[in-house]
Design an enzyme around this catalytic site. Structure first.
Site, PDB file in Angstrom:
ATOM      1  N   HIS A  79       0.838  -1.209   0.000  1.00  0.00           N
ATOM      2  CA  HIS A  79       0.000   0.000   0.000  1.00  0.00           C
ATOM      3  C   HIS A  79       0.870   1.255   0.000  1.00  0.00           C
ATOM      4  O   HIS A  79       0.631   2.195  -0.776  1.00  0.00           O
ATOM      5  CB  HIS A  79      -0.904  -0.023   1.237  1.00  0.00           C
ATOM      6  CG  HIS A  79      -1.702   1.234   1.441  1.00  0.00           C
ATOM      7  ND1 HIS A  79      -3.022   1.352   1.047  1.00  0.00           N
ATOM      8  CD2 HIS A  79      -1.368   2.423   2.010  1.00  0.00           C
ATOM      9  CE1 HIS A  79      -3.452   2.573   1.359  1.00  0.00           C
ATOM     10  NE2 HIS A  79      -2.472   3.232   1.947  1.00  0.00           N
ATOM     11  N   GLU A  80       1.881   1.292   0.846  1.00  0.00           N
ATOM     12  CA  GLU A  80       2.748   2.463   0.927  1.00  0.00           C
ATOM     13  C   GLU A  80       3.589   2.626  -0.333  1.00  0.00           C
ATOM     14  O   GLU A  80       3.813   3.757  -0.804  1.00  0.00           O
ATOM     15  CB  GLU A  80       3.650   2.379   2.160  1.00  0.00           C
ATOM     16  CG  GLU A  80       2.911   2.344   3.488  1.00  0.00           C
ATOM     17  CD  GLU A  80       1.967   3.518   3.665  1.00  0.00           C
ATOM     18  OE1 GLU A  80       2.220   4.591   3.079  1.00  0.00           O
ATOM     19  OE2 GLU A  80       0.960   3.372   4.375  1.00  0.00           O
ATOM     20  N   HIS A 114       1.578   4.313  -2.976  1.00  0.00           N
ATOM     21  CA  HIS A 114       1.529   5.772  -2.823  1.00  0.00           C
ATOM     22  C   HIS A 114       2.722   6.433  -3.517  1.00  0.00           C
ATOM     23  O   HIS A 114       2.579   7.464  -4.181  1.00  0.00           O
ATOM     24  CB  HIS A 114       1.519   6.159  -1.345  1.00  0.00           C
ATOM     25  CG  HIS A 114       0.166   6.103  -0.706  1.00  0.00           C
ATOM     26  ND1 HIS A 114      -0.946   6.674  -1.277  1.00  0.00           N
ATOM     27  CD2 HIS A 114      -0.251   5.553   0.472  1.00  0.00           C
ATOM     28  CE1 HIS A 114      -1.994   6.489  -0.485  1.00  0.00           C
ATOM     29  NE2 HIS A 114      -1.607   5.799   0.573  1.00  0.00           N
TER      30      HIS A 114
END
Length: 266
Positions: free
Chosen positions: A127-128, A131
């Site tokens: 998820h990070e 980003h």
């Protein structure tokens, strides 16, 4: 994203046009250069401040080799340079990313590593990385920069079109804050949408949404039990889990966790 982006661009163009009307066409290059400098300053200072505020330190590769390996794998699959990995004691289980493609940093809390299973932690890491891959941090800084520029222009317009007395000074502050709040509503809408996108990209990266869904459930429970945290409001906006029960969900940085989990498991 297209609609909100167009609205933000319109806010910026209106602000520049207003400045040109009040101060003359000669203010145009100053406005453009000033905007670029302001956004660049917010980006650099924001990154440094976020890392410093949580006391982030380099994550030892010998001690956390499996985390470095999963980050390297997913970075390679996403076609981005492996970001710097840092660890911090935040008081709550959480993680966040700062920077851009080629110069990113992922910070993971000690509490998160202790709380999650490896597949759940992999979902958070993916998820990070999403980003960073999607340039979300840069997008948010740009949006915040537009809000700041519009607010500054509104304040100067009030000052220079009035009597320039003490009453106009306080009116300019009020108008600037109101205008900035209105623009930030649209910036926060982008923030919430980008969380959904990062979730979807993480789900695709690990071939399942369930590990990240379970991680979000545990993170939510861990944050609810926590009594002390080193995460301030500015860093909270960057984290995988944020408070969506503030003044209103309209001004929340993250969508409701329940909806994120539902999407991940659908």
């Amino acid at each position: 994203m297209a609609v909100v982006g167009a609205i933000l661009a319109a806010f910026y163009l209106v602000a520049v046009a207003a400045a040109m009307v009040v101060f003359g066409e000669g203010v145009l290059p100053i406005a453009i250069v000033g905007s670029v400098v302001l956004v660049g300053f917010q980006y650099k200072v924001g990154k440094w401040s976020a890392l410093r505020s949580v006391g982030a330190k380099d994550m030892p590769e010998g001690q956390y080799q499996y985390i470095h390996q999963m980050v390297e794998k997913h970075s390679r699959d996403m076609g981005i340079k492996k970001p710097d990995l840092k660890i911090a004691r935040m008081g709550v289980p959480n993680a966040f990313a700062v920077g851009r493609r080629g110069a990113g940093t992922v910070v993971v809390s000690e509490e998160l590593i202790q709380l999650l299973d490896r597949d759940e932690l992999e979902g958070v890491v993916a998820h990070e990385l999403a980003h960073i891959d999607n340039r979300d941090v840069v997008t948010m800084v740009l949006g915040q920069g537009i809000a700041s520029v519009v607010a500054i222009v509104a304040q100067y317009v009030v000052l220079f079109t009035g009597d320039n007395d003490l009453a106009d000074f306080f009116l300019a502050i009020v108008v600037g804050n109101i205008v900035q709040f209105i623009v930030m509503i649209f910036v926060l809408a982008i923030s919430r949408y980008r969380e959904y996108v990062a979730d979807a990209d993480a789900k695709r990266a690990i071939n399942s949404g369930d590990p990240l869904a379970r991680a979000l459930e545990k993170i939510q429970q861990g944050n609810e039990r926590a009594h002390d945290t080193t995460i301030d409001d500015s860093v909270n906006a960057l984290c995988i889990f944020g408070d969506d029960h503030g003044l209103a969900r309209l001004v929340a940085t993250h969508p409701p966790v329940e909806k994120r989990i539902q999407r991940l498991r659908s």
